[in-house]
Design an enzyme around this catalytic site. Sequence first.
Site, mmCIF file in Angstrom:
data_model
loop_
_atom_site.group_PDB
_atom_site.id
_atom_site.type_symbol
_atom_site.label_atom_id
_atom_site.label_comp_id
_atom_site.label_asym_id
_atom_site.label_seq_id
_atom_site.Cartn_x
_atom_site.Cartn_y
_atom_site.Cartn_z
ATOM 1 N N LYS A 96 0.823 -1.216 0.000
ATOM 2 C CA LYS A 96 0.000 0.000 0.000
ATOM 3 C C LYS A 96 0.852 1.261 0.000
ATOM 4 C CE LYS A 96 -3.834 -2.410 2.218
ATOM 5 N NZ LYS A 96 -3.147 -3.689 2.483
ATOM 6 N N ARG A 97 1.815 1.297 -0.927
ATOM 7 C CA ARG A 97 2.691 2.449 -1.054
ATOM 8 C C ARG A 97 2.027 3.546 -1.878
ATOM 9 N NH1 ARG A 97 5.019 -0.465 2.503
ATOM 10 N NH2 ARG A 97 7.280 -0.593 2.606
#
Length: 272
Positions: A96-97
């Site tokens: 979840k960058r």
Amino acid sequence: MTTQELISQIKKKQSFLCIGLDVDLNKIPQHLLKEEDPIFAFNKAIIDATHHLCVAYKPNTAFYEAYGLKGWKSLERTIQYLNQNHPEIFTIADAKRGDIGNTSSMYAKAFFEDLGFDSVTVAPYMGKDSVEPFLEFKEKHTILLALTSNPGAFDFQIKTIDGKELYKHVLETSKTWKNSENLMYVVGATKAEYLADIRKIIPDSFLLVPGVGAQGGNLQEVCKYGMNGSVGLLINSSRGIIYASNDHSFAEAAAQKAKELQLEMVEILNQL
């Protein structure tokens, strides 16, 4: 891995199952704690027992980062083991960058080049220039958070802006980004009723669907509204499979749970 190679594996294995490798040392069988690398020992056993039943594995990086350098090494060993022994398996770094362009470029290099993942999950909140660096990598996939399965999804994702829910704006805007053909999307299984509208916007894209099993998502409902002509779904189950047992037979128990889901998928695929 190309999208067509993933589709081929789905047809070959009669499965669109993704297994989440979210390893908590408080939940794994106690005898594994004697191993030099308990996390990798657990993952290896799960992979050896289930690789023929699934087409993807998804380690959530938080479960490795929490253990510092040792945890990151366990993640590295896990992805190396998969790439060397099961290169046909699609791998997802659930990280979840998403940050400003130069930072996203470094995140992309870390997961795609250094670790060798096929895909990574990315948050779209910062927009185009935070996502396009991931999309630059050929034969790699960026899995954009679209509509998630957690209760907090209602805080922002379905808020209406100019007469349209925010998640729909995200979907439509993402299609205009460079190399958007490399996009996949996260849609939670507990939001199955939204899938028909989502498919109107992105009919051909793959959807990663977490939440089947422990979070209460229904496989039949997800497939009814979300499946396309190429299946177009990766159904993720984590806790429901990997923690089916915490004794010495944990891997066999995990395989049994995976098999149950895979057999459901066979029935669904036979109806196409």
